[in-house]
Design a protein around this motif. Structure first.
Motif: not given
Length: 267
Positions: A12-23
């Motif tokens: 489960w990843i929060t802040g997953a919509s861009s940047g570090i979370g997406q990567a």
């Protein structure tokens, strides 16, 4: 990277919509893991999901991590659809670009709410599931700023330092119950973090910092991070030579470090 025993694990990843979370999501998906992608904007989560391998394994759950009701609803959805949680990646965050004298108390509290209290709330919500399983990993994306502290980032640095200390205590409390706790300290990474960083009055800065533009590529950061996590590292500093040198000096000679920071006028 080790890939055994990962195919059925839920991340489960929060802040997953861009940047570090997406990567990070892209790397975990390549390992065959099931992903729960959370952030406020569903359209951006769906965009990230479309980039992932094994799309049928992944679900998007829009979530404001400062909202306790939404956290509980999201948790129940994860458990209903996946039945377990193996990794919680506390990545959502909010940066800052303002001098202390120019930062309102409302802005101070907003940054602390997102970067500290919301991370604590997410972890406390998921913790009973991990304890019941007697297994799991909790990962906090802190910052080199939380180890050093520089101009224009006082509240951000304080929040990132606070979550590091909270994570240390959590690790001590749950290690015997099969739960692994890690903290990652990124240096400058090429993301939109400085676009969204808050100025003193709480508005987004709206432009990229030169240091961020010259930072580590987010995909490379994610590869290094996941490799370190799979090696069971708990204290993970990832960045360029200057950031790593700064962390080293913070331990060996803080007085020299802070003289250098005052000269550098980091922004």
């Amino acid at each position: 990277m080790k890939t055994q025993n990962l195919q059925d694990q839920v991340v489960w990843i929060t802040g997953a919509s861009s940047g570090i979370g997406q990567a990070l999501a892209i790397v975990f998906a390549e390992l065959g893991m099931h992903l729960i992608l959370s952030a406020r904007r569903d359209s951006e989560l769906q965009r990230v999901k479309a980039l992932l391998a094994n799309q049928e394994k992944h679900i998007c759950i829009p979530l404001d991590i400062t909202n306790a009701v939404q956290i509980e609803q999201a948790l129940q959805q994860v458990l209903t659809e996946k039945g377990r949680i193996d990794w919680l990646i506390n990545n959502a965050g909010l940066s800052q670009r303002a001098l202390i004298q120019d930062t309102s108390m409302d802005t101070e509290r907003k940054i602390m709410e997102v970067d500290y209290f919301a991370q604590v709330a997410m972890t406390k919500a998921v913790l009973p599931t991990l304890l019941k399983q007697k297994s799991g990993r909790v990962v906090f994306i802190s910052s080199v700023a939380g180890l050093i502290g520089t101009q224009y980032r006082a509240t951000y640095s304080a929040a990132k330092a606070a979550i590091h200390m909270w994570a240390n205590s959590l690790r001590a409390e749950v290690a015997a119950q099969g739960i692994h706790v890690a903290v990652v300290f990124p240096g400058f990474v090429k993301t939109n973090v400085s676009l969204n960083a808050l100025t003193g009055n709480g508005e987004a800065q709206g432009f990229q910092d030169e240091a961020i533009e010259q930072g580590l590529d987010a995909d490379e950061f994610a590869q290094q991070t996941v490799k370190a996590l799979l090696q069971n590292q708990e204290y993970i500093v990832i960045g360029g030579r200057k950031e790593k040198l700064g962390v080293m000096l913070s331990r060996l000679s803080p007085s020299i470090l802070y003289k250098q920071i005052r000269k550098a006028q980091v922004k």
